[in-house]
Each structure stands twice: as structure tokens, then as C-alpha cells.
Write an enzyme that holds these catalytic residues in place. Structure first.
Site, PDB file in Angstrom:
ATOM      1  N   CYS A   1      -6.342  -0.766  -7.834  1.00  0.00           N
ATOM      2  CA  CYS A   1      -6.008  -2.046  -9.108  1.00  0.00           C
ATOM      3  C   CYS A   1      -5.895  -3.658  -9.025  1.00  0.00           C
ATOM      4  CB  CYS A   1      -4.371  -2.104  -8.681  1.00  0.00           C
ATOM      5  SG  CYS A   1      -2.912  -0.792  -9.662  1.00  0.00           S
TER       6      CYS A   1
ATOM      7  N   CYS B   1       4.937  -1.461  -4.073  1.00  0.00           N
ATOM      8  CA  CYS B   1       4.610  -1.494  -5.695  1.00  0.00           C
ATOM      9  C   CYS B   1       3.633  -0.305  -5.752  1.00  0.00           C
ATOM     10  CB  CYS B   1       3.742  -3.100  -5.313  1.00  0.00           C
ATOM     11  SG  CYS B   1       2.706  -2.971  -6.934  1.00  0.00           S
ATOM     12  N   CYS B   2       2.878   0.217  -4.933  1.00  0.00           N
ATOM     13  CA  CYS B   2       2.565   1.354  -4.719  1.00  0.00           C
ATOM     14  C   CYS B   2       3.429   2.465  -5.028  1.00  0.00           C
ATOM     15  CB  CYS B   2       1.605   1.855  -3.771  1.00  0.00           C
ATOM     16  SG  CYS B   2       0.017   0.419  -3.292  1.00  0.00           S
TER      17      CYS B   2
ATOM     18  N   CYS C   1      -5.350  -5.556  -6.012  1.00  0.00           N
ATOM     19  CA  CYS C   1      -5.579  -5.380  -4.257  1.00  0.00           C
ATOM     20  C   CYS C   1      -7.005  -5.042  -3.922  1.00  0.00           C
ATOM     21  CB  CYS C   1      -4.425  -4.574  -4.374  1.00  0.00           C
ATOM     22  SG  CYS C   1      -2.501  -5.145  -4.246  1.00  0.00           S
TER      23      CYS C   1
ATOM     24  N   CYS D   1      -2.356   3.856  -0.823  1.00  0.00           N
ATOM     25  CA  CYS D   1      -1.454   3.596  -1.432  1.00  0.00           C
ATOM     26  C   CYS D   1       0.412   4.456  -1.477  1.00  0.00           C
ATOM     27  CB  CYS D   1      -1.804   4.323  -3.378  1.00  0.00           C
ATOM     28  SG  CYS D   1      -1.940   5.356  -3.117  1.00  0.00           S
TER      29      CYS D   1
END
Length: 239
Positions: free
Chosen positions: A197, A116-117, A200, A223
């Protein structure tokens, strides 16, 4: 000059320089080349943003809108940029086709935070930095983890990375914000000393490290734009 040697020479040159001097010289250093400030507009970001604005309000500032940020961060970004008169803030978002292919339901962070990062931060940053020779970060040694031994200047793949606040303490940051009457990120007062984010990031207790709320319950501490998942400095264009 090889980038590693350039970084080492600048570390020696600026071993006693204050952050403003480092920034001013870096922005005008022909050997370093064209650089941008990468800012999360997070809890402490306003310090570097203010310093940059005192030097040149047209300095490129890259802001990564992961499309999963707190609404308060998005509002704060616009308000701070306007208050400081920053004229070249570049808002970068993840590639639309990549999101539809890799995270159409917005739940990738639950299955694979690294992926995702990479999708929402690392790749957009690589695109944003493609035309730059280096970038400025707000990382500090006191933040711990892999940041403990950060240098002022470092070789970063094919770029130079500059960390002007590397020796600053949390109190130094608070003092600077107070002295210059700078706006605080609204989530700090709500228990978020480090803001990432929304899915998270959690609140942090008084006895915890300020980054304890990032990816809570996992071994992840970065990240990926500075370090890969194995802890090594990334070797690509962006990190």
C-alpha cells in the site's frame, strides 16, 4: 484426510518437482479441492500469473484492492491480466460499511497498521476465499523473516496453502521474467523491490533487504493474511 497430513504428503510427493509441475498438479488435485491464486500484482507477481495462464487462463485470481494501493499497481493489474488473457480476476475491496465505521478518514494506518491491514486485506480475503479449499501464494524463503522456513504445502486453518516458488531466488525470478519477456511493475525501477500500500511502502536502498521498505520504522513485517501480529500462522478461514 486431515489437512496437515495432506500437506505433508504433498511436500514429499513434490520435493523434486518444479514450480509448473506443482501448480498443474495442485489445480487438478481432487484431495486439495478448489483453489485460487491470490496475487498482489506486485514486483514479482507476474511470474506466477504467467505460469497460471499457461495452464488455465480461467483459474480464479484474487486481487485485493485495499483502496490505498499505488495508482501504478492498479494500472499494472489491468494490463497484466489483459496481456496474459486471465479471464477470472476477482477484485476484492474492503467492506464499505466497515470502512465508514473504522476508517472514515483513511488514517487508520497511522494509528494501528495491524487494524488497517485486517480491515483492508484480511477480512476481504476471507470473504473471497470462502468458497475455496485452498490458495496459492507467491511467497519465497529468500524474502527472510517469518518466510525463511516456508514449506511448499502447508495447512492453513481449514484450507491448504501452496507456495510454488518457495525455493526460488531473486535471480530465478529475474531470469524467468526475462526469458518470457514479461512486463515489470513500473515501481521496481524506481526503487521499490516490494510493493504494498502507498502509505506503508517506501523506497529501498541497494544494501537493504527487498522488504525493508514495508512498514519502515516499525517491527511489522507481514500484513496479516499469512501471519497474525504475534507471528503465528493465522487460524481463520483466510490465513
Amino acid at each position: 484426510m486431515p489437512l496437515k497430513e495432506l500437506a505433508e504428503r504433498r511436500n514429499i510427493l513434490h520435493r523434486k518437482s518444479d514450480a509448473q509441475t506443482v501448480l498443474r498438479h495442485a489445480l487438478n488435485d481432487v484431495e486439495v479441492g478448489q483453489i485460487a491464486l491470490v496475487s498482489s500484482f506486485g514486483a514479482e507477481s507476474v511470474v506466477l500469473l504467467h505460469m497460471i495462464a499457461q495452464i488455465d487462463t480461467a483459474t480464479p485470481v484474487i486481487f485485493l484492492d485495499t483502496e490505498m494501493l499505488f495508482p501504478e499497481t492498479l494500472t499494472y493489474q489491468r494490463e497484466v491480466a489483459k496481456a496474459l488473457g486471465l479471464t477470472d480476476v476477482r477484485v476484492m475491496s474492503p467492506d464499505r460499511n466497515a470502512v465508514l465505521t473504522e476508517d472514515v478518514d483513511g488514517l487508520l494506518h497511522q494509528a494501528d497498521t495491524d487494524a488497517c491491514c485486517d480491515l483492508r486485506k484480511t477480512r476481504p480475503l476471507a470473504q473471497a476465499l470462502a468458497d475455496f479449499d485452498g490458495w496459492i501464494t507467491g511467497r519465497k524463503q529468500f524474502q527472510g523473516g517469518k518466510r525463511t522456513d516456508l514449506p511448499l504445502f502447508e495447512k492453513d486453518g481449514r484450507k491448504i496453502k501452496i507456495n510454488p516458488l518457495v525455493k526460488w531466488s531473486a535471480q530465478d525470478l529475474r531470469d524467468y521474467m526475462t526469458e518470457h519477456d514479461l512486463p515489470r511493475h513500473p515501481l521496481v525501477a524506481q526503487g521499490y523491490p516490494s510493493v504494498g500500500c502507498m502509505p506503508c511502502t517506501t523506497r529501498v536502498s541497494d544494501h537493504e533487504d527487498q522488504r525493508a521498505g514495508r512498514w519502515r520504522g516499525t517491527e511489522k513485517t507481514e500484513c496479516g493474511i499469512h501471519f497474525d501480529k504475534n507471528g503465528a500462522t493465522r487460524k481463520g478461514q483466510a490465513a
